[in-house]
Motif scaffolding. Structure first.
Motif, short mmCIF file in Angstrom:
data_model
loop_
_atom_site.label_atom_id
_atom_site.label_comp_id
_atom_site.label_asym_id
_atom_site.label_seq_id
_atom_site.Cartn_x
_atom_site.Cartn_y
_atom_site.Cartn_z
N CYS A 61 0.84 -1.21 0.00
CA CYS A 61 0.00 0.00 0.00
C CYS A 61 0.87 1.26 0.00
CB CYS A 61 -0.93 0.01 1.21
SG CYS A 61 -1.95 1.48 1.32
N GLN A 62 0.45 2.25 -0.80
CA GLN A 62 1.23 3.49 -0.89
C GLN A 62 0.87 4.46 0.23
OE1 GLN A 62 0.15 4.60 -4.89
NE2 GLN A 62 1.91 3.49 -5.75
N ASN A 63 -0.16 4.12 0.98
CA ASN A 63 -0.63 5.05 2.00
C ASN A 63 -1.07 4.28 3.24
OD1 ASN A 63 -1.35 7.46 3.10
ND2 ASN A 63 -3.36 7.56 2.07
N CYS A 71 -4.84 1.22 2.78
CA CYS A 71 -5.75 2.37 2.64
C CYS A 71 -6.98 2.02 1.82
CB CYS A 71 -5.02 3.54 2.01
SG CYS A 71 -4.75 3.35 0.23
N GLY A 72 -6.83 1.10 0.89
CA GLY A 72 -7.98 0.67 0.09
C GLY A 72 -8.26 1.55 -1.11
N VAL A 73 -7.57 2.71 -1.21
CA VAL A 73 -7.91 3.63 -2.31
C VAL A 73 -6.71 3.96 -3.21
CG1 VAL A 73 -9.93 4.67 -1.24
CG2 VAL A 73 -7.66 5.61 -0.74
N CYS A 74 -5.48 3.65 -2.77
CA CYS A 74 -4.34 3.97 -3.63
C CYS A 74 -4.35 3.07 -4.87
CB CYS A 74 -3.03 3.84 -2.86
SG CYS A 74 -2.62 2.13 -2.48
N CYS A 77 -3.79 -0.70 -3.92
CA CYS A 77 -4.94 -1.33 -3.27
C CYS A 77 -6.06 -1.57 -4.27
CB CYS A 77 -5.46 -0.44 -2.13
SG CYS A 77 -4.41 -0.50 -0.65
#
Ligand code: ZN
Length: 521
Positions: A61-63, A71-74, A77
């Motif tokens: 994950c990048q965040n 994060c689920g949104v990068c 993810c």
């Protein structure tokens, strides 16, 4: 998309029923001590691959959140959620036992990941790998490149070489608790706008026996027009319900071994959870016991039954043949307490003869059956000769052997013994499907609904096997007449017969499997 995939947990917070594993993994993400190789073990549908995918997200994950949650949104993810990340390589070892995949893995693993920081290999059903594939994998696991992570998942950890296991950090995924499954089902039902009865969801959860994936799949199947109703589901699953616990108890009290065994057979065919049935049955017995105490009746017998079935409950957890502990319990209640078997000595004798063919001793099953067939054949040829040593052998164990008189009642009482005396599996099965109707001086009339079984039993050599089995028990030559089962029967038998009639046309797969199993180990 199936509901299971639609509601697959996308982060650790939504991972159901594996609190210890979640916390341990989150801790190591926070500390930066993620292992390069994990082994996830556990029964199907307990969240192994879901956890593997979430972990893959956390690693890349990048965040990354402070807790270790992805994060689920990068981009990464999202790519994993959509199955589009090329650096997440999922291998299903069951599909072709992994030879090509592991070879490819070996060739490509040295190359750096293309989109994300790390390459993640998830190998599902890893126990299916060939020996060569395991060896290749082992080499990679011994010295994995810095950028590569492995998550192996299996339902059968005992099939994995120790050398592989020792390279991995191992997690045992537990069966998910019924309450947790129910909670998740509610969440999904709400999300889908299903209306549901609370006990309907409980029923589904119990059926799934700790597997969330199965539970969700079952719910999806049973949501008829967006409604989840207890009656509809229990009917469709062919479940037993309270009145069956009741009739099972009646068969035991009546010492009808065959009838009680047939009920267990029914449960198995309906894929009913036997441990759950046993639990319900013991609860039922407890109520009965308390009633009897309150009304000053003797509780000796019911306590005995409770003890026997409680023991069966313990054995149900470790048995190879799921129904065996219950079957043994039935026989103990019907035969031992009846005095037909005296526990220590004659029990052994029973086992030798192979009450079900897979009775308690350690002799190979085929041998037993061979000897049974041989005995039967010999008896056909020279009756007198074989009956003498047999009697002698029996004399050793019990002094007095009562020869039952030949009557309808006594045929019913000895039904299971007659069945046991038939050497060939398919003959045994067809005979089992019949019901005794009446007897005359030396003829037994049995009824059958299914043409399949009738044809089988009409065959002379098959019929002969039954005649020999009958003669062994009643010590007199007995004729057998087979009739169509249109005749009205006594209430107790009609009840089981009508249930039976549905599948009586041809034997079900379970029936065949069960019968064949008694002969082939
Ligand atoms: Zn992310």
């Amino acid at each position: 998309m199936s509901l299971y995939l639609k509601y697959r947990p996308q982060d650790f917070a939504n991972l159901i029923g594996q609190d210890y594993i979640r916390q341990t993994i989150l801790n190591s993400i926070q500390k930066g001590t993620i292992s390069h190789a994990y082994l996830f073990c556990g029964t199907r549908g307990t969240g192994k691959t879901s956890t593997a995918r979430i972990l893959a997200k956390s690693i890349n994950c990048q965040n990354l959140g402070e807790t270790g949650e992805p994060c689920g949104v990068c981009i990464i993810c999202k790519a994993i959620n959509e199955n589009k990340l090329v650096d997440l390589i999922e291998i299903d070892a069951a599909s072709n036992r992994g030879i090509d995949e592991i070879r490819e893995l070996k060739e490509n693993i040295q190359f750096a990941p293309s989109q994300s920081k790390k390459k993640i290999y998830i190998i599902d059903e890893v126990h299916m790998l060939t020996k060569e594939a395991f060896n290749a994998l082992l080499k990679t696991l011994e010295e994995p490149p810095e950028h590569a992570y492995f998550i192996l998942a299996t339902t059968e950890v005992h099939k994995i070489p120790e050398t592989i296991i020792s390279r991995c950090q191992r997690f045992n995924f537990r069966k998910i608790k019924t309450e947790d499954i129910v909670d998740r089902l509610k969440y999904i039902a709400d999300g889908e706008g299903f209306t549901f009865e609370e006990n309907a969801l409980e029923l589904i959860a119990k059926q799934a026996n700790g597997g969330l994936r199965d539970a969700i799949g079952l719910m999806e199947q049973m949501a008829s027009e967006g409604e989840l109703k207890f009656d509809f589901i229990s009917q469709n699953l062919g479940l037993v319900g309270e009145e069956h616990v009741d009739t099972f108890f009646e068969s035991l009290v009546a010492k009808s071994t065959a009838e009680a065994l047939e009920k267990i057979n029914k449960l198995v065919e309906s894929s009913y959870n036997l441990a759950e049935f046993n639990r319900e049955f013991i609860e039922f017995l407890r109520d009965k016991m308390l009633d009897q105490v309150n009304s000053n009746q003797s509780v000796e017998e019911i306590i005995k039954i409770i003890e026997i079935f409680s023991q069966a409950g313990i054995e149900l957890k470790n048995t190879v043949v799921p129904q065996l502990p219950l079957e043994i319990a039935v026989i103990k209640v019907c035969e031992v307490s009846e005095g037909k078997i005296s526990p220590p000595k004659e029990n052994k004798e029973k086992d030798k003869k192979g009450f079900f063919g897979f009775g308690g001793d350690s002799k190979p099953k085929e041998k037993k059956d061979e000897s049974e067939i041989k005995a039967a054949e010999q008896k056909q040829e020279t009756e007198a000769e074989t009956s003498i040593p047999e009697e002698k052998e029996q004399e050793k164990d019990s002094a007095v052997i009562e020869i039952p008189e030949f009557s309808l009642d006594s045929v019913k009482k000895n039904w299971q013994k007659i069945i046991d005396g038939i050497p060939t599996a398919f003959v045994k099965m067809s005979f089992k499907a019949s019901s005794p109707i009446k007897t005359t001086e030396s003829t037994l009339f049995i009824g059958l609904q299914s043409k399949f079984h009738k044809d089988k039993l009409s065959d002379m050599s098959n019929k002969n096997e039954i005649l020999i089995a009958l003669e062994k028990i009643f010590e007199q030559p007995i004729n057998l007449e087979i009739q169509d089962l249109e005749v009205k029967l006594e209430p107790t038998i009609t009840a089981t017969k009508t249930q039976k009639s549905k599948e009586d046309k041809a034997p079900s797969l379970n029936e065949i499997a069960e019968e064949v199993f008694t002969f082939i180990d």
